[in-house]
Design a protein around this motif. Structure first.
Motif, PDB file in Angstrom:
ATOM      1  N   GLY A   1       1.636  -0.579   8.658  1.00 29.05           N
ATOM      2  CA  GLY A   1       2.438   0.075   9.685  1.00 29.05           C
ATOM      3  C   GLY A   1       2.452   1.589   9.533  1.00 29.05           C
ATOM      4  N   ALA A   2       2.095   2.085   8.364  1.00 28.07           N
ATOM      5  CA  ALA A   2       2.028   3.532   8.130  1.00 28.07           C
ATOM      6  C   ALA A   2       1.091   4.210   9.126  1.00 28.07           C
ATOM      7  CB  ALA A   2       1.556   3.805   6.710  1.00 28.07           C
ATOM      8  N   PHE A   3       0.177   3.417   9.685  1.00 28.22           N
ATOM      9  CA  PHE A   3      -0.801   3.954  10.637  1.00 28.22           C
ATOM     10  C   PHE A   3      -0.366   3.740  12.088  1.00 28.22           C
ATOM     11  CE2 PHE A   3      -4.317   5.067   7.843  1.00 28.22           C
ATOM     12  CZ  PHE A   3      -3.887   4.470   6.668  1.00 28.22           C
ATOM     13  N   GLY A   4       0.827   3.229  12.292  1.00 34.72           N
ATOM     14  CA  GLY A   4       1.260   2.949  13.656  1.00 34.72           C
ATOM     15  C   GLY A   4       0.734   1.618  14.154  1.00 34.72           C
ATOM     16  N   ALA A   5       0.496   0.692  13.223  1.00 36.16           N
ATOM     17  CA  ALA A   5       0.119  -0.675  13.598  1.00 36.16           C
ATOM     18  C   ALA A   5       1.357  -1.553  13.485  1.00 36.16           C
ATOM     19  CB  ALA A   5      -0.966  -1.196  12.666  1.00 36.16           C
ATOM     20  N   ILE A   6       1.394  -2.639  14.235  1.00 38.09           N
ATOM     21  CA  ILE A   6       2.431  -3.639  14.040  1.00 38.09           C
ATOM     22  C   ILE A   6       1.838  -4.693  13.121  1.00 38.09           C
ATOM     23  CG2 ILE A   6       3.853  -5.399  15.162  1.00 38.09           C
ATOM     24  CD1 ILE A   6       4.679  -2.421  15.585  1.00 38.09           C
ATOM     25  N   ALA A   7       2.297  -4.653  11.885  1.00 35.98           N
ATOM     26  CA  ALA A   7       1.680  -5.468  10.838  1.00 35.98           C
ATOM     27  C   ALA A   7       2.749  -6.262  10.123  1.00 35.98           C
ATOM     28  CB  ALA A   7       0.957  -4.561   9.853  1.00 35.98           C
TER      29      ALA A   7
END
Ligand code: SF4
Lengths: 468, 206
Positions: free
Chosen positions: A135-141
């Motif tokens: 999520g640090a990259f703006g993903a929904i993980a």
């Protein structure tokens, strides 16, 4: 209407509404490892199904790999059996496997970002609760169970209900010797280990703006310790710079379009949050846990809580914690004797963690009473560290330098605590028995605090030891 | 795929009190060293049940009541708040289910644990704090009385008492309609999946 990143990613990946009211959500990236995938492949075979999107499935081996034994067969036959099962499954279904021989193996939450597989505006699932790291990259993980691993293998989708979004803002500049790890331990302490149930955490504010991607990963990583299944930071230029040039990053011809797309996923100004919490960075001090949940944490210079100050429910867990930890209420944690120092894990086993510690470690020696190990989270990290001569700094100081893997974070390999040893650990969980001994004790802290504990043989303030 | 409709579970119950019981305590990591879930049942709560000296400890899972539930392969576990926090390992609900428990009642459940349990057809219902304390107390004092976990009507009853219970609406739906394993529904959506995938540049490798 102004929307959060969570809502936008959710909408872009919604396949349809299921009869029970849940959403069938498309999972763009599926990461798998040896512990939670073999049973899922078994179920797949039983049902006569195939892997639907093998090209969107990526595998690595991390939990069971020994960190001090490079040749196979491993002396542990079960570890050998598990790695071979993954080799067979990835080969049978045409899945890319970052095997130990590739120089790219590592903890699954490090491999994704290192390879450029982890990208903004995507959905990522993995049979591992620390998947929020991405999520640090703006993903929904988010982490999933084994039956859900089967669901993703077979359909590339999951049946899910949307989460609420809590914005957690941290503003200002962290004081020297205070790190991303302290920020997340502080947030969990404040909001509680179940405060995040039902929420995705959006981390924001100037502190996060200034954080590197690796620092953002440390925070997102521990969302689950606060009960939040997923946590993220909106993507920005730092995110794009980090991804650029990585093996699975968009190619030059597609780059500008990809960046434009990624930017469009960031939460809109004026969007509605279900909850907002705000903290000031300057108020956060180096934080350590004293108990058996990550929420049982205090600043290093505080005393452990008196039982009378806790509410009834917390008191029971606290009593249990004091008994297990062999610590006493109302006393300082500083000065607690340490037997083992573990530097590694998907929380703090990255190159920036190793660099930061190495900077202060030069010329210092690990206490004779402490066993100290440093375990780079991935082979690429290890290679880079050796290239920079960091391994030498660690070994000169008396740390053991190990191969990549999860190691003593959960002790599924030979790296384990013995008896009631107390471990100063840069990992993410201080649960009873977590580090491989039923009576073993874990104190979570930042990497530099682990180094300070290693040198002095006790829980101590790294700012004093290293004159930070 | 036709699955049982789980509208209610009526069985003997065991109280396993305590909040924040994490998945490492439910099934220690060394039992994750396996490629099947077979045999996990006997290791549920292993390190809580057996001391470092190898001797049995006083723990509800070592009680005669637990043995009855294991033999019947049917039982209700009454737990505390934030049960199943920690890792995503399905080994945790698998071990509880394989031990013999077919429903859980608690104050709250960690999300991944809750989802994993539902997908096994094991309902996890919640009660208010006071009601939970009452149920837990009742169960400890009346081991021979069966507890009814009514998923359909959202209540838990034992003896003359009935408590209002809750569970996420989607989980309730799936359980009472025999759709708790979502794979059939997910497979059915295949053409829509292709459409969604087609709209995502990164899936096409761009
Ligand atoms: S390093 Fe620890 S927390 Fe991270 S994936 Fe490995 S075992 Fe899980």
């Amino acid at each position: 209407m102004a929307k959060t990143l969570f809502q936008k990613v959710w909408e872009a990946h919604t396949v349809r509404q299921l009869p029970n009211g849940q959403t069938q959500l498309f999972i763009g990236t599926h990461l798998i490892h040896e512990v939670t995938s073999p049973q899922a492949f078994g179920m797949l075979r039983d049902l006569g199904l195939k892997v639907k999107f093998p090209q969107r499935t990526f595998a690595t081996v991390d939990h069971i790999v020994p960190t001090n034994e490079l040749k196979e067969p491993y002396s542990d036959p079960i570890a050998q059996e598990m790695i071979e099962a993954l080799r067979k499954n990835t080969k049978d279904y045409g899945i890319k496997f970052f095997d130990t021989t590739t120089g790219q193996q590592g903890i699954v939450h490090m491999v994704g970002p290192e390879q450029g597989i982890t990208q903004p505006g995507t959905t990522i699932a993995c049979g591992d609760s620390h998947t929020a790291t991405h999520g640090a990259f703006g993903a929904i993980a988010f982490g999933i169970g084994t039956t859900q691993v089967r669901d993703v293998l077979a359909t590339q989708t999951l049946a899910l209900s949307p989460l609420k979004v809590r914005r957690i803002e941290v503003n200002g500049k962290l004081k020297p010797g205070v790190y991303a790890k302290d920020v997340i331990l502080h947030i969990i302490r404040e909001l509680g280990v179940n405060g995040g149930i039902g929420f995705a955490y959006e981390y924001a504010g100037t502190t996060f703006d200034n954080f590197s991607l690796e620092e953002r990963m440390t925070v997102c990583n521990m969302s689950i310790e606060g009960g939040a299944r997923c946590g993220y930071v909106n993507p920005d230029q730092k995110t794009f710079d980090y991804i650029k040039g990585k093996p699975f990053a968009p190619k030059a011809a597609d780059w500008d379009a990809a960046v434009a797309r990624w930017k469009s996923f960031a939460s809109d100004a004026g969007c509605k949050y279900d909850d907002v919490k705000v903290y000031q960075a300057e108020n956060i001090r180096p934080t350590v846990t004293w108990g058996i949940t990550p929420g049982q944490a205090i600043f290093i210079d505080e005393k452990m809580p008196a039982l009378e100050t806790l509410n009834a429910a917390d008191r029971q867990t606290a009593e249990d914690a004091y008994k297990h930890m062999k610590l006493s209420p109302s006393t300082p944690i500083k000065g607690t004797k340490v037997d083992v120092a573990f530097l590694g894990s998907c929380t703090n086993g990255r190159i920036s963690d190793l660099r930061e510690v190495a900077k202060y470690l030069k010329g210092r020696k690990v206490s004779a009473s402490v066993k100290a190990i440093v375990v780079p989270g991935s082979q690429l990290t290890a290679i880079q560290a050796v290239h920079e001569g960091l391994d030498k700094i660690f070994t000169d100081a008396g740390f053991e330098w190990r191969g990549a893997g999860c190691s003593m974070c959960l002790a599924m390999n030979p790296d384990k605590l013995v008896g009631d040893q107390l471990c100063a650990s840069s990992s993410n969980r201080n649960f009873k028995g977590r580090q491989g001994s039923q009576t073993g004790r874990t104190i979570l802290m930042s990497p530099l605090m682990v180094a300070a504990a290693a040198i002095t043989g006790e829980v101590t303030d790294a700012r004093e030891v290293f004159k930070v | 795929m036709s699955l049982a409709k789980i509208t209610q579970v009526k069985a003997l119950a065991l109280a396993v009190p305590g909040d924040d019981i994490d998945t490492d305590r439910i099934i220690p990591a060394r039992f994750l060293r396996c490629v099947t879930f077979d045999g996990l049942g006997e290791h549920a709560f292993r390190d809580e049940r057996t001391g470092p000296d190898g001797k049995e400890r006083a723990h509800p899972m070592n009680s005669a009541q637990a043995a009855r539930i294991a033999a019947a392969k049917q039982g209700v576990m009454v737990v505390g708040f934030n049960f199943g926090c920690g890792s995503s390992r399905e080994h945790a609900p698998q071990s509880i289910w394989r031990f013999g428990f077919t429903a859980l009642v608690g104050g709250s459940f960690a999300e991944i644990f809750f989802g994993n349990s539902t997908a096994l057809g094991v309902p996890c219902l919640t009660l208010s704090k006071d009601d939970l304390a009452e149920l837990s107390d009742f169960v400890q004092k009346n081991p021979d009385v069966e507890v009814t976990v009514d998923v359909e009507n959202l209540k838990v009853s034992a003896g003359a008492k009935t408590w209002k219970a809750d569970i996420a609406a989607s989980a309730r739906n799936s359980l009472i309609n025999g759709k708790w394993d979502p794979i059939a529904d997910l497979l059915e959506g295949a053409s829509d999946v292709a459409k969604t995938a087609g709209g995502l540049a990164y899936v096409a490798g761009k």
